[in-house]
Design a protein around this motif. Sequence first.
Motif, short mmCIF file in Angstrom:
data_model
loop_
_atom_site.label_atom_id
_atom_site.label_comp_id
_atom_site.label_asym_id
_atom_site.label_seq_id
_atom_site.Cartn_x
_atom_site.Cartn_y
_atom_site.Cartn_z
N GLN A 21 9.53 -9.99 -5.32
CA GLN A 21 10.66 -9.75 -6.02
C GLN A 21 10.40 -9.85 -7.47
O GLN A 21 9.89 -11.03 -7.75
N ALA A 22 10.47 -8.87 -8.33
CA ALA A 22 10.32 -8.76 -9.56
C ALA A 22 11.75 -9.02 -10.28
O ALA A 22 12.83 -8.82 -9.63
N PRO A 23 11.51 -9.82 -11.56
CA PRO A 23 12.78 -10.15 -12.24
C PRO A 23 13.80 -8.72 -12.54
O PRO A 23 13.25 -7.86 -12.75
N GLY A 24 15.11 -9.14 -11.94
CA GLY A 24 15.88 -7.92 -12.19
C GLY A 24 15.76 -6.82 -11.08
O GLY A 24 16.51 -5.76 -11.02
N LYS A 25 14.98 -7.13 -10.07
CA LYS A 25 14.62 -5.94 -9.06
C LYS A 25 15.11 -6.85 -7.62
O LYS A 25 15.13 -7.73 -7.52
N GLU A 26 15.40 -5.79 -6.93
CA GLU A 26 15.77 -6.10 -5.32
C GLU A 26 14.24 -6.73 -4.81
O GLU A 26 13.09 -6.20 -5.11
N ARG A 27 14.24 -7.50 -3.52
CA ARG A 27 13.32 -7.83 -2.95
C ARG A 27 12.69 -6.74 -2.14
O ARG A 27 13.47 -5.86 -1.63
N GLU A 28 11.42 -6.32 -2.07
CA GLU A 28 10.83 -5.26 -1.71
C GLU A 28 9.50 -5.65 -0.57
O GLU A 28 9.13 -6.49 -0.70
N PHE A 29 9.53 -4.76 0.35
CA PHE A 29 8.37 -4.94 1.40
C PHE A 29 7.18 -4.69 0.77
O PHE A 29 6.88 -3.76 -0.09
N VAL A 30 6.07 -5.37 0.97
CA VAL A 30 4.79 -5.20 0.73
C VAL A 30 3.88 -4.93 1.83
O VAL A 30 3.02 -4.00 1.86
N ALA A 31 3.74 -5.89 2.85
CA ALA A 31 2.81 -5.63 4.02
C ALA A 31 3.38 -6.50 5.22
O ALA A 31 4.20 -7.58 4.93
N ALA A 32 2.88 -6.04 6.32
CA ALA A 32 3.29 -6.85 7.82
C ALA A 32 2.25 -6.70 8.60
O ALA A 32 1.38 -5.79 8.43
N ASP A 41 3.56 1.73 0.25
CA ASP A 41 2.96 2.93 -0.37
C ASP A 41 2.19 2.58 -1.64
O ASP A 41 1.31 2.82 -2.09
N SER A 42 2.87 1.78 -2.36
CA SER A 42 2.60 1.15 -3.66
C SER A 42 1.20 0.23 -3.52
O SER A 42 0.59 0.27 -4.60
N VAL A 43 1.02 -0.37 -2.46
CA VAL A 43 0.12 -1.40 -2.36
C VAL A 43 -1.25 -0.76 -1.33
O VAL A 43 -2.31 -1.49 -1.31
N LYS A 44 -1.14 0.55 -0.75
CA LYS A 44 -2.07 0.89 0.34
C LYS A 44 -3.38 1.01 -0.44
O LYS A 44 -3.37 1.55 -1.56
N ALA A 45 -4.32 0.78 0.18
CA ALA A 45 -5.59 0.80 -0.41
C ALA A 45 -6.12 -0.14 -1.17
O ALA A 45 -7.17 -0.36 -1.88
N ARG A 46 -5.11 -1.20 -1.86
CA ARG A 46 -5.47 -1.98 -2.61
C ARG A 46 -5.23 -3.30 -1.99
O ARG A 46 -5.52 -4.57 -2.35
N PHE A 47 -4.27 -3.69 -1.09
CA PHE A 47 -3.92 -4.83 -0.32
C PHE A 47 -4.16 -4.94 0.91
O PHE A 47 -4.19 -3.97 1.35
N THR A 48 -4.63 -5.99 1.56
CA THR A 48 -4.95 -6.16 2.97
C THR A 48 -4.16 -7.51 3.51
O THR A 48 -4.41 -8.34 2.62
N THR A 49 -3.72 -7.31 4.52
CA THR A 49 -3.05 -8.47 5.05
C THR A 49 -3.82 -8.74 6.52
O THR A 49 -4.34 -8.07 7.22
N ASN A 74 -6.29 -6.61 -4.31
CA ASN A 74 -7.25 -6.14 -5.40
C ASN A 74 -6.74 -5.17 -6.06
O ASN A 74 -5.74 -4.53 -6.03
N SER A 75 -7.34 -4.86 -7.21
CA SER A 75 -7.09 -3.69 -8.13
C SER A 75 -5.63 -3.87 -8.65
O SER A 75 -4.89 -2.94 -8.88
N LEU A 76 -5.16 -5.22 -9.16
CA LEU A 76 -4.03 -5.54 -9.22
C LEU A 76 -3.49 -4.69 -10.46
O LEU A 76 -4.35 -4.50 -11.37
N LYS A 77 -2.28 -4.56 -10.90
CA LYS A 77 -1.66 -4.02 -11.81
C LYS A 77 -0.46 -4.57 -12.32
O LYS A 77 0.08 -5.71 -11.69
N PRO A 78 -0.18 -4.50 -13.60
CA PRO A 78 0.83 -5.24 -14.00
C PRO A 78 2.29 -5.05 -13.42
O PRO A 78 2.98 -6.02 -13.29
#
Length: 127
Positions: free
Chosen positions: A38-49, A61-69, A83-87
């Motif tokens: 959850q980013a400031p002013g935004k709703e909580r969003e799914f990342v990985a499971a 989709d926003s983290v595919k190929a960059r994040f691994t659980t 990995n390859s973190l973005k602002p």
Amino acid sequence: VQLVESGGGLVQAGGSLRLSCAASGRTFSSYAMGWFRQAPGKEREFVAAINWSGRGTNYADSVKARFTTSRDNSKNTVYLQMNSLKPEDTAVYYCAADTMRPFRVVVTTTPAEFNYWGQGTQVTVSS
């Protein structure tokens, strides 16, 4: 079930972090775990499971190929390698557990299906 996240911090764009989530209790190996943010002013969003066995995963989709659980059931711990973190990845990251549907193969992405949540850990990515 108690969930405790760790590993957050400040990192430059392009860098990496690994989050950990330690769970209490003896049935960790039977239930799915999820990561949300959850980013400031935004709703909580799914990342990985990840499902109970670790052989099923799902990613936004926003983290595919960059994040691994992944998970280590012998340590009651789930991980999120980022990995390859973005602002735009800057947020409070939460781990969550779905203990209501043990040994479920399908990897849910719905926050409402996770009934235990950690306190969150801050991840800040500078540009």
